[in-house]
Design a protein around this motif. Structure first.
Motif, short mmCIF file in Angstrom:
data_model
loop_
_atom_site.label_atom_id
_atom_site.label_comp_id
_atom_site.label_asym_id
_atom_site.label_seq_id
_atom_site.Cartn_x
_atom_site.Cartn_y
_atom_site.Cartn_z
N LYS A 1 1.20 -10.90 -3.33
CA LYS A 1 0.99 -10.78 -4.78
C LYS A 1 2.32 -10.74 -5.55
CE LYS A 1 -3.46 -8.48 -4.46
NZ LYS A 1 -4.23 -7.25 -4.73
N ASN B 1 0.02 -6.44 -1.11
CA ASN B 1 0.80 -5.79 -2.16
C ASN B 1 2.30 -6.07 -2.05
OD1 ASN B 1 -1.48 -4.69 -3.36
ND2 ASN B 1 -1.38 -2.84 -2.12
N GLU B 2 2.82 -6.09 -0.84
CA GLU B 2 4.27 -6.24 -0.65
C GLU B 2 4.73 -7.69 -0.67
OE1 GLU B 2 5.66 -4.12 2.81
OE2 GLU B 2 4.65 -2.28 2.18
N ARG C 1 -1.44 -3.83 2.64
CA ARG C 1 0.01 -3.69 2.48
C ARG C 1 0.68 -5.06 2.37
NH1 ARG C 1 3.65 0.44 6.12
NH2 ARG C 1 5.55 0.08 4.97
#
Length: 156
Positions: free
Chosen positions: A64, A60-61, A57
């Motif tokens: 990246k 992704n949050e 998480r």
């Protein structure tokens, strides 16, 4: 002519994307050398990349995102210390990561330490600036915490 234009356009896009990718070191000695060379602290990301839900998480949050990419390029040297369950690693990387997990007292993932280091007489001395982990609120919230920690480098 149309094909040539499309090929040039495609290659330009590929090079632009590659230039925006961040370098994540997995060898801490290389990261220390780079950190001292560019006078930036290291961001040491302790992660379980293939099993830790909060690590994935955070990736992704925050890690990246374009906001993080820009910030990291200006402020830190990135180090990924991975503890995967399914992804193979060399014995050297496993040993290095295990030693660093013990040295920093990491008990949960994700953990991020901001630190500088120097090697003297064959030993590495770390100077911790602070730590964080997952912060709700996306890149803006996470970077606010990270900026507060990195700002301590200039105070100390």
């Amino acid at each position: 002519m149309k094909k040539i234009f499309l090929i040039i356009f495609f290659l330009t896009g590929v090079f632009a994307m590659q230039s925006q990718e961040l370098k994540w070191y997995t060898d801490v000695k290389e990261a220390i050398t780079e950190s001292n060379k560019v006078h930036k602290p290291m961001l040491m990301f302790f992660t379980g990349s293939d099993w830790c839900g909060w690590c994935i998480r955070l990736q992704n949050e925050v890690l990246k995102t374009p906001e993080f990419t820009k910030w990291a390029a200006e402020n830190v040297v990135l180090v990924e210390l991975d503890y995967p369950r399914r992804t193979p690693q060399t014995p050297e990387i496993k040993n290095q990561n295990s030693e660093l997990q013990q040295a920093f007292g990491v008990q949960g993932f994700p953990t991020i330490y901001f630190t500088s280091a120097e090697a003297k007489d064959g030993k590495v001395n770390f100077k911790g600036l602070g730590q964080t982990g997952y912060v709700a609120g996306g890149p803006t919230a996470w970077l606010a915490v990270a900026n507060g920690i990195v700002a301590q480098k200039s105070v100390n």
